[in-house]
Design an enzyme around this catalytic site. Structure first.
Site, PDB file in Angstrom:
ATOM      1  N   ALA A  23       0.751  -1.277  -0.084  1.00  0.00           N
ATOM      2  CA  ALA A  23      -0.186  -0.183   0.153  1.00  0.00           C
ATOM      3  C   ALA A  23       0.757   1.105   0.390  1.00  0.00           C
ATOM      4  CB  ALA A  23      -1.228  -0.330   1.069  1.00  0.00           C
ATOM      5  N   ALA A  24       2.256   0.852  -0.510  1.00  0.00           N
ATOM      6  CA  ALA A  24       3.349   1.846  -0.676  1.00  0.00           C
ATOM      7  C   ALA A  24       2.599   2.713  -1.147  1.00  0.00           C
ATOM      8  CB  ALA A  24       4.780   1.907  -0.743  1.00  0.00           C
ATOM      9  N   GLY A  25       2.264   2.528  -2.543  1.00  0.00           N
ATOM     10  CA  GLY A  25       1.807   2.889  -3.940  1.00  0.00           C
ATOM     11  C   GLY A  25       0.138   4.122  -4.016  1.00  0.00           C
ATOM     12  N   ASP A  26      -0.672   3.414  -3.093  1.00  0.00           N
ATOM     13  CA  ASP A  26      -2.229   3.352  -2.769  1.00  0.00           C
ATOM     14  C   ASP A  26      -1.707   4.848  -1.986  1.00  0.00           C
ATOM     15  OD1 ASP A  26      -2.416   1.699  -4.395  1.00  0.00           O
ATOM     16  OD2 ASP A  26      -3.103  -0.228  -3.246  1.00  0.00           O
TER      17      ASP A  26
HETATM   18  P1  ADP Z   1       4.084   0.759  -5.672  1.00  0.00           P
HETATM   19  O1  ADP Z   1       3.590   0.557  -4.564  1.00  0.00           O
HETATM   20  O2  ADP Z   1       3.305   1.191  -6.593  1.00  0.00           O
HETATM   21  O3  ADP Z   1       4.797  -0.141  -6.827  1.00  0.00           O
HETATM   22  P2  ADP Z   1       6.771   2.936  -5.295  1.00  0.00           P
HETATM   23  O4  ADP Z   1       7.134   1.562  -4.515  1.00  0.00           O
HETATM   24  O5  ADP Z   1       7.114   3.514  -6.091  1.00  0.00           O
HETATM   25  O6  ADP Z   1       5.110   2.084  -5.095  1.00  0.00           O
HETATM   26  O7  ADP Z   1       6.321   3.052  -3.733  1.00  0.00           O
HETATM   27  C1  ADP Z   1       5.536   5.161  -3.603  1.00  0.00           C
HETATM   28  C2  ADP Z   1       5.876   5.423  -3.328  1.00  0.00           C
HETATM   29  O8  ADP Z   1       6.131   5.056  -2.043  1.00  0.00           O
HETATM   30  C3  ADP Z   1       7.182   5.874  -3.651  1.00  0.00           C
HETATM   31  O9  ADP Z   1       7.423   7.007  -4.589  1.00  0.00           O
HETATM   32  C4  ADP Z   1       8.334   6.820  -2.416  1.00  0.00           C
HETATM   33  O10 ADP Z   1       7.623   7.993  -1.703  1.00  0.00           O
HETATM   34  C5  ADP Z   1       7.433   5.602  -1.101  1.00  0.00           C
HETATM   35  N1  ADP Z   1       8.413   4.895  -1.093  1.00  0.00           N
HETATM   36  C6  ADP Z   1       8.182   3.018  -1.066  1.00  0.00           C
HETATM   37  N2  ADP Z   1       9.234   2.276  -1.101  1.00  0.00           N
HETATM   38  C7  ADP Z   1       9.580   3.490   0.271  1.00  0.00           C
HETATM   39  C8  ADP Z   1      10.946   2.992   1.130  1.00  0.00           C
HETATM   40  N3  ADP Z   1      11.629   1.491   1.814  1.00  0.00           N
HETATM   41  N4  ADP Z   1      11.003   3.889   1.600  1.00  0.00           N
HETATM   42  C9  ADP Z   1       9.879   5.156   2.075  1.00  0.00           C
HETATM   43  N5  ADP Z   1       9.416   5.716   0.712  1.00  0.00           N
HETATM   44  C10 ADP Z   1       9.030   4.591   0.169  1.00  0.00           C
END
Ligand code: ADP
Length: 297
Positions: free
Chosen positions: A240-243
């Site tokens: 859910a980072a991207g969400d």
């Molecule tokens: P998705 O989950 O859709 O693949 P990402 O992996 O690109 O999306 O992550 C979306 C955003 O979440 C990133 O641009 C960043 O800001 C944040 N993020 C993701 N992983 C990390 C991490 N390990 N540490 C800090 N921020 C993170």
């Protein structure tokens, strides 16, 4: 302004196992959890926690009515989530001792969107409202067309990527929020600048956000391009980072913040989410994000 998330609602069944099940093998799980899931549901929660007035449209079976309750508990209006004869979309998630996962996905009621539901779901919305879509339901191209006809602002997170997407009416999308894998699939380019260039040549009126995990995120439109590094944290669960990023970015940008400021808020919220376990449970509240941002300023 109101936001409509038209997307997936899933039940995530999570099993802890010594190793992934092999062909012909039966193994007992040491722990089981049933979680709310689906990119649609997660992004609706992210928008709501970021402070937006949110409605959700989609479909569940009888077994998924608790997902509507979970949305209502987040102040998301779930009255446009239709009850289907098909079981709710779900994921069977095996988690092994290393923390790796193997997933079986069943689309279920998420794949039963009808023309009538699209008509009903768009009716309460007016020009200037936002619709946010992902790629876990059927009829997405039709929803894009009809939402645009009604004058809605259309945001698309083309996730998970699929080959049919390049035939979608993406020229009608106002906000495209995607990760590097989806960017590569859509453009056949490999580096971030190449992906952004190719998308803006093809869709010049689109505002594009390209996320790069712990390498940060870019914003690009016809006249402006900016970058935000990820916040440096010890990630424990990136689900859910991207969400989270999508919900916080759109809420900030649509309430008038600059692209750079919106990226920063979204990166902060996503970094907080990756430090907590779970999907929608890990999404921070706006007050926490603001407190964190002002402590950094
Ligand atoms: P998705 O989950 O859709 O693949 P990402 O992996 O690109 O999306 O992550 C979306 C955003 O979440 C990133 O641009 C960043 O800001 C944040 N993020 C993701 N992983 C990390 C991490 N390990 N540490 C800090 N921020 C993170």
């Amino acid at each position: 302004m109101k936001a409509l998330v038209f997307g997936s609602l899933n039940i995530d069944h999570v099993y802890q196992l010594p190793h992934f099940v092999r062909p012909g093998e039966t193994i007992s799980s040491s722990a089981y959890q049933r979680n709310t899931g689906g990119k649609g549901l997660n992004q609706a929660v992210a928008l709501a926690r970021a402070g937006m007035e949110v409605w959700m449209a989609g479909g569940v079976g009888q077994d998924g009515l608790f997902l509507k309750d979970a949305l209502e508990a987040e102040q998301v209006n779930a009255s446009l989530v239709a009850l289907s004869d098909t079981p709710t979309g779900h994921a069977i998630i095996q988690v092994d001792q290393q923390g790796d996962n193997a997933i079986v996905l069943f689309g279920g009621a998420n794949q039963c969107v009808t023309g009538a539901l699209i008509h009903q779901a768009l009716a309460p919305f007016a020009p200037g409202d936002l619709i946010l879509l992902q790629n876990e339901i059927n009829l997405v191209p039709e929803i894009i067309r009809q939402a645009k006809e009604r004058g809605l602002s259309v945001a698309l997170n083309p996730s998970p990527a699929s080959p049919e997407m390049s035939a979608w009416p993406l020229e009608q999308v106002d906000w495209l929020i995607l990760n590097e894998v989806e960017g590569r699939d859509l453009t056949a380019q490999t580096d971030p600048q190449g992906i952004l260039d190719a998308l803006l040549v093809r869709y010049p009126n689109c505002r594009v956000v390209l996320t790069l995990g712990e390498d940060g995120a870019f914003y690009a439109d016809r006249t402006c391009r900016c970058f935000q590094p990820a916040f440096h944290v010890k990630a424990t669960d990136t689900t859910a980072a991207g969400d989270t990023f999508t919900g916080y970015f759109l809420t900030a940008a649509l309430s008038g913040h600059s692209p750079q400021a919106s990226l920063r808020t979204a990166a902060c919220a996503a970094a907080m989410a990756v430090c907590r376990p779970g999907a929608s449970a890990s999404i921070p509240m706006a007050a926490e994000v603001l407190a964190h941002l002002s402590a950094q300023a």
